[in-house]
Design a protein around this motif. Sequence first.
Motif, short mmCIF file in Angstrom:
data_model
loop_
_atom_site.label_atom_id
_atom_site.label_comp_id
_atom_site.label_asym_id
_atom_site.label_seq_id
_atom_site.Cartn_x
_atom_site.Cartn_y
_atom_site.Cartn_z
N UNK A 98 48.37 3.28 32.67
CA UNK A 98 48.63 1.89 32.28
C UNK A 98 47.84 0.99 31.23
N UNK A 99 46.52 1.27 31.16
CA UNK A 99 45.75 1.15 30.26
C UNK A 99 46.06 1.65 28.78
N UNK A 100 46.48 3.06 28.91
CA UNK A 100 46.53 3.70 27.52
C UNK A 100 47.70 3.29 27.25
N UNK A 148 52.55 7.30 31.64
CA UNK A 148 52.62 6.41 33.02
C UNK A 148 53.41 7.27 34.11
N UNK A 149 54.65 7.47 33.57
CA UNK A 149 55.75 8.30 34.40
C UNK A 149 55.09 9.56 34.96
N UNK A 150 54.45 10.33 34.31
CA UNK A 150 53.82 11.47 34.54
C UNK A 150 52.62 11.32 35.54
N UNK A 151 51.86 10.24 35.68
CA UNK A 151 50.88 9.88 36.31
C UNK A 151 51.27 9.70 37.77
N UNK A 152 52.50 8.62 37.76
CA UNK A 152 53.03 8.44 38.89
C UNK A 152 53.96 9.43 39.72
N UNK A 153 54.46 10.48 38.93
CA UNK A 153 54.80 11.72 39.57
C UNK A 153 53.86 12.40 40.41
N UNK A 154 52.65 12.71 39.63
CA UNK A 154 51.61 13.35 40.29
C UNK A 154 51.13 12.59 41.50
N UNK A 155 50.95 11.50 41.54
CA UNK A 155 50.49 10.61 42.46
C UNK A 155 51.30 10.83 43.79
#
Length: 641
Positions: free
Chosen positions: A113-115, A199-206
């Motif tokens: 999100x910061x990135x 951001x989407x890839x991070x959310x999917x991983x979580x």
Amino acid sequence: MSDAIAQDTQSKAAGREHPNQFALLGQRRFAPFFWTQFSGAANDNLFKFAFTVMVTYQLQVSWLPPALAGLVIGALFILPFLLFSATSGQLTDKYDKTFMIRLVKNLEVAIMLVAAYGFWTDNVVVLLACVFLMGLHSTLFGPVKFAYLPQVLNERELTGGNGMVEMGTFVAILLGNVAGGLIVAIPEVGRQDVAIACVLLAIVGRAVAQMIPSAPATDPGLKVNFNPVSETWRNLKLAHGNVVVFRSLLGISWMWFFGAVFLSQFPSFAKEVLHGNEQVASMLLVVFSIGIGIGSLLCEILSRRHVEIGLVPLGAIGMSVFAIDLYFASRGLGDPGASLTLSQFMGIAAHWRVLADLALLSLFAGLYSVPMYALIQLRSVPTHRARIIAANNILNALFMIASSILAGIALKIGMTIPQIFLAVGIANALVAAYIFLLVPEYLLRFVAWVSSRFIYRFDVKGDENIPTQGAAILVCNHVSFVDAVLLMAASPRPIRFVMDHRIFKVPVLGWLFKLAKAIPIAPRAEDPAAYEAAFAAAAQVLREGDLLAIFPEGAITRDGTLQEFKGGIMKILEQQPVPVIPMALTNLWGSYFSRIEKGGAMVRPFRRGAFSRVGLNVGTPVPAAQVQPALLRERVAQLMA
């Protein structure tokens, strides 16, 4: 002890239900973890490569020239491994690993999100900070990644599981780099699209991490030491406590040194040596990643689903051979003024040798690294496993930094890139030889692996009865001079052998058995001191929780029949009562290394033909209280039949 072996047998029998490593992708204990680590590796590289392209081609940043951008981003990403690996290892041992994975994935969402803000506003400082934080994210995930697997996979699945993770990591790196380069290059909206993708890839991983089952803490009472210097030193000392594990850590770190030389030089190699454009540089990365992936997956097939460290010398040999050949293949290629497109590059026959060398070099690197990772996971004490992995990450980072420095010095003093590849290939052969002489187990397993696949067609039945932990005695019929070598090939663990002292005088084989620390025994009437010393050494092997093998007949059969079993095993069991596992070698009589009725062993090499089929049948353990020489002989005779 018997209960432990029974549980171990059940665990390995459960592993047989899954035909290969790909079956793990259908199981909850592995699949969510695999896709979680895959998404994390992909996101790391999508973010880093998109950022590198942005500051290299799209933005003019006076204090970060394009020539330094890649080095700065790489250094910032590696720095947390040096600073925080020791702490991350402690946290992984102290807390539930699934809790740690979800915590790390929460951190990834926050960082992305910061990135996203940094990409949206072209804020290079914010993005550099995110590179450091993503390095921290990977530092925290590293010990969890490798400590989780041995907690949910049994010994027969560990090589395949590591192969899948290694393959997945390199495929994710490749896809992340390709996606990052393609998305950021989209006119006008590329950087914003990168922000959204990260951001989407991070959310999917979580989300996927939520499905990982619990993996309880192995040392919940551990007090965390947040001093990175003292804890790093403590972790290295902890790893050094197990010689085989520590030298395996050094072996893996050398592999990262070796690989980093090639990966860091691909852009320059493509431009200055191969005279290709950016597409050619990307092609080199694709070939390298595919080679690593194939080599990683081959480990399970070549190891018969055991942790087979005999593949490590094979991998080292291939790495050196094809690194050296790459030097010869890349001399005098093309017009220095050209900038070949990918299609033009692929249309030149000489370039196919370069690609073949690169693919095979990386394939053998996969064969080299996966068994080493599996060995470290298997041999590390579970309560300290994550800290051992953390020590490995620290060493890896140091070796990669050293690789960059030495490659830079080599270029500075006028060496060409092919000459650097040649030097690294030769150095790899020297380093590998040194490691294998320090840890003879690798070399011994290699000899056993080659013998059981290229001299004989070796079929093992009942190997789930060989315990992967705890002391036990293996008893087997004695048919040939290579019986011990074949037993080594069948066992997932090192074996100490009690052997007739005369076999140590046989050329080559004698040296091999000395290297294996076999225990020489002589008849009591011939040498009473050697006789007593052999039994004392055998008892010590069992006290240390290792496997001991004996041939109770006392000598190689001269007619192919099973001889009477001597009573020496009872003397050993009096000192150390442990389970005894009967075994029988079959169809070995009459082969080159066995005696024959009218002549000795090792005459007429092909008297049975090449690749003759031999077997080993392993029986169920016999409790120490029930052991009698006659009973063991009967069990072995049944297995021979």
